[in-house]
Scaffold this motif. Structure first.
Motif: not given
Length: 295
Positions: A59-63, A101-109
Motif C-alpha cells: 500500500g505504498l504511495t511513495e518510495f 517496480i512493476s504494477d505501480n505508477r512509474i512513468k520515468q526512471l
C-alpha cells in the motif's frame, strides 16, 4: 539407559525442537530470514544485514527513502504499490542486482539508475503510463542488464534504442499490443528468451524474419496470441529449444517442423488440431522431443 531416562530425553528433545521451529516461524512472520526481509521496520533494525527486501503489495504511495540505508541490498521488490517516482539517489544502492517496480505508477526512471553497475534484472511491467523512450535512455547505459520485463505496459511498438541493450538475455513483452517486431531487434545478439504471449494483435508472418535473425534465441513464448497458422520459415530458428504455442487457434502444423533439430520442448495444447493428428505427431517426435498436446 532405562526407559524413564529415554522417555525424559525424548520429551526434552521434542520440546526443544518445537521451540526451535516456533522461533523460526516467529522470525519469518516478522519478515527476517538470513538477510531476507518483508517488513521495513524489522529491516531498519539491522540495515547492514539486509540483502533481500520484499515490500510487495504494502500500500505504498511513495518510495520509502529509508531503503537507501541498506548498502548491501541486492534485491528489491516494491511491486504492487502506487509509487509514481523513484528517488534521484537510488544509485546509492550500488550492489543492487534485481529491481521489481512493476504494477505501480512509474512513468520515468531517474538518470541515476544508469549508475547501478551491478543491476542485472529490472521489472517494469503493469506501468501503463511508462515513457519507454526515457526509460530506455537510462537502461541502455547499464552494461550488466540481462533481463528486462515490460509486460502489459501498453506498448504498440519498440523504439530503436532497445537494440542498444547489447547484453540482454531475457525480454518480456507479453500483454502488449505489438503487431510486428522491428528489424533492429536482431541487433540484440545476446537475446535467449523472448515473451510475446497474450498479444492478439501479433502478426507472426510479418515478424518471422526478425525471429529467425535472433540467432541465440532458445525460448519463445507465443501462447494465447490467436495464431491460426505458423509460417514454414519459423523453424529456421536453429538454436530454439523451447517453443510455447498453447492456447492459440492453430489448425495445421507446418510441414517443415522436422527441420528444427535443436527443439527440446513444444507446447501445442489448447489448439483446434484433430486429436488423432496430435497423437500421431507426438508419437513421431516423442523419442527426441517433449510435447504437450493437452488432454
Amino acid at each position: 539407559m532405562n526407559n524413564k531416562k529415554i522417555n525424559q530425553f525424548k520429551f526434552w528433545y521434542f520440546k526443544g525442537l518445537i521451540k526451535l521451529l516456533f522461533i523460526i516461524s516467529f522470525s519469518n512472520s516478522f519478515g527476517q530470514t538470513k538477510g531476507r526481509f518483508n517488513d521495513l521496520n524489522m529491516a531498519l533494525s539491522n540495515p547492514d544485514s539486509v540483502v533481500v527486501l520484499n515490500l510487495k503489495n504494502k500500500g505504498l504511495t511513495e518510495f520509502p527513502k529509508t531503503i537507501l540505508r541498506f548498502k548491501n541490498l541486492r534485491s528489491l521488490d516494491i511491486s504492487g504499490n502506487s509509487i509514481a517516482e523513484l528517488p534521484n539517489d537510488l544509485a546509492t544502492l550500488s550492489r543492487l542486482q534485481y529491481l521489481d517496480i512493476s504494477d505501480n505508477r512509474i512513468k520515468q526512471l531517474p538518470k541515476s539508475v544508469a549508475s547501478l553497475n551491478n543491476l542485472k534484472s529490472i521489472h517494469l511491467g503493469y506501468n501503463s503510463s511508462i515513457d519507454i523512450n526515457q526509460v530506455l535512455s537510462v537502461l541502455t547505459k547499464i552494461s550488466t542488464l540481462e533481463t528486462l520485463d515490460l509486460k502489459y505496459d501498453g506498448l504498440s511498438d519498440l523504439p530503436p534504442s532497445i537494440a542498444e541493450l547489447k547484453n540482454l538475455k531475457t525480454l518480456d513483452l507479453s500483454g502488449n499490443p505489438i503487431k510486428r517486431l522491428p528489424a533492429y531487434l536482431t541487433r540484440i545478439n545476446s537475446l535467449q528468451i523472448l515473451y510475446l504471449n497474450n498479444d492478439p494483435y501479433f502478426d507472426i508472418e510479418s515478424s518471422t524474419e526478425v525471429l529467425i535473425g535472433l540467432n541465440k534465441l532458445q525460448e519463445l513464448h507465443l501462447e494465447n496470441d490467436r495464431l491460426k497458422i505458423l509460417p514454414d520459415e519459423i523453424f529456421q530458428m536453429n538454436n530454439l529449444k523451447l517453443l510455447y504455442l498453447n492456447q492459440n487457434e492453430i489448425y495445421k502444423l507446418p510441414s517443415t517442423f522436422e527441420e528444427v533439430k535443436s527443439l527440446q520442448y513444444l507446447d501445442i495444447s489448447g489448439n483446434p488440431l484433430p486429436q488423432f493428428e496430435l497423437e500421431n505427431f507426438k508419437q513421431l517426435y516423442a523419442p527426441t522431443l517433449r510435447i504437450n498436446i493437452g488432454n
